[in-house]
Design a protein around this motif. Structure first.
Motif, short mmCIF file in Angstrom:
data_model
loop_
_atom_site.label_atom_id
_atom_site.label_comp_id
_atom_site.label_asym_id
_atom_site.label_seq_id
_atom_site.Cartn_x
_atom_site.Cartn_y
_atom_site.Cartn_z
N LEU A 11 70.59 -28.37 -0.12
CA LEU A 11 71.49 -27.27 0.21
C LEU A 11 70.91 -25.97 -0.33
CD1 LEU A 11 74.28 -26.16 1.16
CD2 LEU A 11 75.11 -26.65 -1.15
N LEU A 12 70.91 -24.94 0.50
CA LEU A 12 70.52 -23.59 0.08
C LEU A 12 71.75 -22.70 0.20
CD1 LEU A 12 68.51 -21.34 -0.68
CD2 LEU A 12 67.91 -21.16 1.75
N ALA A 13 72.30 -22.27 -0.93
CA ALA A 13 73.47 -21.40 -0.96
C ALA A 13 73.00 -20.01 -1.36
CB ALA A 13 74.52 -21.93 -1.93
N GLU A 14 72.86 -19.13 -0.38
CA GLU A 14 72.27 -17.79 -0.60
C GLU A 14 72.92 -16.82 0.39
OE1 GLU A 14 70.88 -14.68 -1.64
OE2 GLU A 14 69.80 -16.25 -2.74
N ALA A 28 57.99 -27.77 3.66
CA ALA A 28 57.70 -28.57 2.47
C ALA A 28 58.28 -29.98 2.58
CB ALA A 28 58.25 -27.89 1.23
N GLY A 29 59.03 -30.26 3.65
CA GLY A 29 59.49 -31.63 3.89
C GLY A 29 60.97 -31.86 3.68
N TYR A 30 61.78 -30.79 3.72
CA TYR A 30 63.22 -30.94 3.47
C TYR A 30 64.03 -30.60 4.71
CZ TYR A 30 61.58 -30.86 -1.34
OH TYR A 30 60.90 -31.13 -2.50
N VAL A 31 65.15 -31.30 4.87
CA VAL A 31 66.19 -30.90 5.81
C VAL A 31 67.12 -29.97 5.04
CG1 VAL A 31 68.13 -31.67 7.23
CG2 VAL A 31 66.03 -33.03 7.14
N GLY A 59 68.91 -41.20 8.53
CA GLY A 59 68.91 -40.18 9.58
C GLY A 59 69.29 -38.81 9.06
N GLU A 60 70.26 -38.76 8.13
CA GLU A 60 70.70 -37.48 7.57
C GLU A 60 69.58 -36.77 6.82
OE1 GLU A 60 74.03 -38.26 5.13
OE2 GLU A 60 75.42 -38.61 6.80
N HIS A 61 68.66 -37.53 6.25
CA HIS A 61 67.61 -36.94 5.42
C HIS A 61 66.30 -36.73 6.19
CE1 HIS A 61 69.61 -37.03 1.49
NE2 HIS A 61 70.28 -38.05 2.00
N VAL A 62 66.30 -37.06 7.48
CA VAL A 62 65.06 -36.95 8.25
C VAL A 62 65.18 -35.92 9.37
CG1 VAL A 62 63.52 -38.19 9.84
CG2 VAL A 62 64.32 -39.30 7.75
N PHE A 63 66.34 -35.88 10.03
CA PHE A 63 66.47 -35.06 11.22
C PHE A 63 67.20 -33.76 10.94
CE2 PHE A 63 66.14 -39.42 12.86
CZ PHE A 63 65.05 -39.26 13.70
N ASP A 64 66.64 -32.65 11.42
CA ASP A 64 67.31 -31.36 11.36
C ASP A 64 68.50 -31.38 12.32
OD1 ASP A 64 65.47 -30.07 9.59
OD2 ASP A 64 64.06 -29.93 11.26
#
Length: 219
Positions: A4-7, A23-26, A175-180
């Motif tokens: 999560l990016l909270a900005e 870098a490999g993150y969803v 699936g939640e951690h692989v697909f945008d």
């Protein structure tokens, strides 16, 4: 892996999101503290990057509420507040690391990788499963000492597996951690992706656990 990016600085968020995805993150991006708190309470996050000056609900309150409800994923505070008492308040709220603006993008990625690695109990920046090795700092997989050529989705899948080596991982969680943009559990996209990765590994490293999911384990 999902973070999560909270900005609330839209320009900064737009700059960081593709960097983190590369870098490999969803990446789930939100601009206010209320949204951040809600996502952190219900989603399976590997880490969160939180600005302290969020509108609606400030970053310190967000972190305190997560910790108060037992949410233990690592949190990296990202803020322009560089005074010692501000840092102390962040750590007291439950943050794990603190990065002051302005900052180097590469440092943000390295700190995030280190936080996630340590949260999974890995002291070394090199994670090993049989002949497969991930150099966390370099963001590179080797198989029997040879670099693996992986697409971004293949890298995310294999990275999630090796950070949770030996654990059985179900379809929805993977699936939640692989697909945008989420994953349709009725789609065969995950099966196709797994098939590609298994062919590249050429081993029985990714094992099927009937009725439950898959597990990365040394043969």
């Amino acid at each position: 892996m999902r973070i999560l990016l909270a900005e609330d600085d839209a320009a900064l968020a737009e700059r960081l999101q593709p960097l983190l995805e590369q870098a490999g993150y969803v990446v789930d991006v939100v601009a206010d503290g209320r949204q951040a708190e809600e996502i952190g309470q219900v989603e399976d996050l590997q880490a969160a990057i939180v600005d302290l000056g969020l509108p609606v609900l400030d970053g310190l309150s967000v972190i305190e509420r997560w910790r108060g409800n037992g949410r233990d994923f690592p949190v990296l505070v990202l803020t322009a507040r560089g005074r010692w008492h501000d840092k102390l308040a962040g750590f007291d709220a439950g943050a794990d690391d603190y990065l002051t603006k302005p900052f180097q993008a590469d440092e943000l990625v390295l700190r995030l990788r280190a936080l996630i690695r340590r949260s999974r109990g890995h002291a070394s920046p090199r994670l090993q499963c049989g002949p497969l090795q991930l150099d966390v700092n370099a963001g590179r997989f080797d198989l029997d000492g040879q670099a693996l050529a992986l697409s971004p989705q293949e890298f995310r899948l294999l990275s999630y597996f090796i950070h949770h080596s030996g654990q059985v991982i179900g379809r929805d969680r993977l699936g939640e951690h692989v697909f945008d943009g989420g994953h349709d559990p009725d789609s065969n996209a995950l099966d196709v992706l797994l098939g590609r990765v298994r062919r590249k590994l050429g081993t029985d490293l990714i094992q099927t656990v009937r009725g439950q999911g898959w597990r990365l384990a040394a043969p």
